[in-house]
Design an enzyme around this catalytic site. Sequence first.
Site, PDB file in Angstrom:
ATOM      1  N   LYS A 176       0.833  -1.196   0.000  1.00 32.01           N
ATOM      2  CA  LYS A 176       0.000   0.000   0.000  1.00 32.01           C
ATOM      3  C   LYS A 176       0.869   1.248   0.000  1.00 32.01           C
ATOM      4  CE  LYS A 176      -2.121   2.498   3.152  1.00 32.01           C
ATOM      5  NZ  LYS A 176      -2.013   3.793   2.448  1.00 32.01           N
ATOM      6  N   GLY A 229       6.831   5.165   8.072  1.00 31.72           N
ATOM      7  CA  GLY A 229       5.909   6.283   8.247  1.00 31.72           C
ATOM      8  C   GLY A 229       6.235   7.013   9.533  1.00 31.72           C
ATOM      9  N   THR A 231       6.154   8.245  13.538  1.00 30.25           N
ATOM     10  CA  THR A 231       6.279   7.492  14.792  1.00 30.25           C
ATOM     11  C   THR A 231       4.908   7.258  15.442  1.00 30.25           C
ATOM     12  OG1 THR A 231       8.556   8.164  15.127  1.00 30.25           O
ATOM     13  CG2 THR A 231       7.343   7.565  17.101  1.00 30.25           C
ATOM     14  N   ALA A 232       4.023   8.241  15.381  1.00 28.27           N
ATOM     15  CA  ALA A 232       2.701   8.061  15.997  1.00 28.27           C
ATOM     16  C   ALA A 232       1.947   6.934  15.282  1.00 28.27           C
ATOM     17  CB  ALA A 232       1.911   9.362  15.924  1.00 28.27           C
ATOM     18  N   THR A 233       2.022   6.913  13.946  1.00 27.97           N
ATOM     19  CA  THR A 233       1.359   5.834  13.205  1.00 27.97           C
ATOM     20  C   THR A 233       2.036   4.501  13.506  1.00 27.97           C
ATOM     21  OG1 THR A 233       0.915   7.448  11.477  1.00 27.97           O
ATOM     22  CG2 THR A 233       0.511   5.162  10.915  1.00 27.97           C
ATOM     23  N   GLU A 251      10.171   1.540  10.278  1.00 29.53           N
ATOM     24  CA  GLU A 251      11.104   2.638   9.987  1.00 29.53           C
ATOM     25  C   GLU A 251      10.331   3.918  10.240  1.00 29.53           C
ATOM     26  OE1 GLU A 251      14.148   2.006   8.841  1.00 29.53           O
ATOM     27  OE2 GLU A 251      13.950  -0.069   8.172  1.00 29.53           O
ATOM     28  N   CYS A 285      13.109  11.516   6.262  1.00 26.29           N
ATOM     29  CA  CYS A 285      13.295  11.169   7.674  1.00 26.29           C
ATOM     30  C   CYS A 285      14.749  11.329   8.101  1.00 26.29           C
ATOM     31  CB  CYS A 285      12.797   9.754   7.939  1.00 26.29           C
ATOM     32  SG  CYS A 285      13.490   8.555   6.791  1.00 26.29           S
ATOM     33  N   GLU A 386       9.571  16.018  15.492  1.00 25.93           N
ATOM     34  CA  GLU A 386       9.837  15.973  14.056  1.00 25.93           C
ATOM     35  C   GLU A 386       8.867  16.912  13.339  1.00 25.93           C
ATOM     36  OE1 GLU A 386       8.792  12.431  11.683  1.00 25.93           O
ATOM     37  OE2 GLU A 386      10.786  12.539  10.815  1.00 25.93           O
TER      38      GLU A 386
END
Length: 485
Positions: A176, A229, A231-233, A251, A285, A386
């Site tokens: 995806k 993606g 960090t929260a996700t 990652e 990133c 970030e």
Amino acid sequence: MTENTTLNFINGQYTDPIKGQWIENVSPVSGEVIGKIAQSTMEDIDAACQSAKKVVDRWANMPIEKRAEILHRIADLIDENSQQLVKLESEDCGKPITRARTIEIPRAASNFRFFAAAITQFASETHESVGWNAINLTLRSPLGIVACISPWNLPLYLFTWKIAPALATGNCVIAKPSELTPRTASFVGELCNQAGLPKGVLNIIQGTGDSAGQAILEHPEIKAVSFTGGTATGKKVAATVAPQFKKLSLELGGKNPNIIFADCDYDKALAITVYSSFGNQGQICLCGSRILIEESIYERFRKDLIAKTRSLKIGNPSDDETEIGTLISKSHFEKVLAYLKLADEEGATLLCGGKPAVVEGSEQGCFIEPTIYEIENHQSRICQEEIFGPVVTLHSFRTEEEALQLANGTPYGLSATLWTTDLDRTMRMTRQIESGVIWVNSWLMRDLRTPFGGMKASGVGREGGFDSLRFFTQSKNVCISYRAK
Ligand code: TXE
């Protein structure tokens, strides 16, 4: 796929989403809706898994040379179609077309080429148990059906970085891309058909994270998830995947230090710092968003950095001369603007930029001027979180210890850059910096054989080279005892 409608790619065919739901593809350059994208649900993931199941054994048992040959053909087709891929990538992301043409699309082809070659060299170990009259073989097999979920900042570059090793190791893949940048990944489906990849081996699912992404994580046929993606996700992904005992590679984000000592190659450090701060509008990133400068060269470096930053050409991404394009979306643009406001509130001193840029002909575009702040308090949110935009902070340090403390002083640990010509210092610092990747006197040099990934809140696991091949396989120990006489 037509230019305006991005469909799912299931069982080698472009298909409508089963529930008939769509989302808009909005250009970050013009602000206009340029197309619609399939919004997938569990029904589509299930169809993709069913098609993968039919071919999973055949693909896993295909001779490695044959598999590698198909992957090489996909790489060649990416090169042959690069002009169209470059255009789609630049339009979807608002990234300078030159960047897509010279770095990102060529790298998508190299990802396939690299893993096509790597799989032919991927050997498993044997351990002879001397004295026990036994030999241990490590057998490695594909996992079955695996998921690759990738972000919008380097869309095809990261999509192929995941799917190439997953396919090379003999897995079927449900992939995806980000809903913000669906079109280059979608195009790859057609190229896979042309290359002779059996139908159902790669299925490309479109849609948002909370619908398509979440359903992928939950589908019981999927044995592993490779995710890049925020960090929260990443936390949410881990919370869904861990209780199902699926393999997981994460990652995530970074707040990377760029540490500049007075004994560095000054001109090189300056030129690459401009690039590592603002390349892809700071939406990588690995960008060095905290610039730590030794006190004795601080004033000079600050002055030169501001001058070079001001000379960057902000413009329409389709213009070959453009160095700074748009941010990915209106909502990300708003998020970065909110950080600029916060910087003010936190007492940062603005050195340049600090506001949206207006580009003639693209007045609705998500452009932000490359921005530099100076700020005393390293605990402030603009130094700790970030931002993922063209925004950096400057800090001065006196000693190696102070530099280290600042470098390691955030929850993240993805990458660091160190500028020094002192070998002893290089060794002392690199041993102590808490980052998965450290560049010394360079930035973003990526040899695909090397491990890639972050420490702390920047992720779990390593990809790249044999690490990717190990992630997408499972090992089995076979212990064979034999009669000594
Ligand atoms: O990315 P998300 P977002 C950072 C950056 C940025 C922030 C948020 O700081 O501001 O993340 O960006 C899919 N289950 N990075 O929200 O959500 C989603 O559809 C399964 C750093 O745009 O992380 C997309 O395909 N999948 C980063 C992918 O995850 C889900 C690059 C990434 O989207 C999901 C991008 C869910 N519940 C942003 N929710 C890097 N490390 O390079 C979302 N997704």
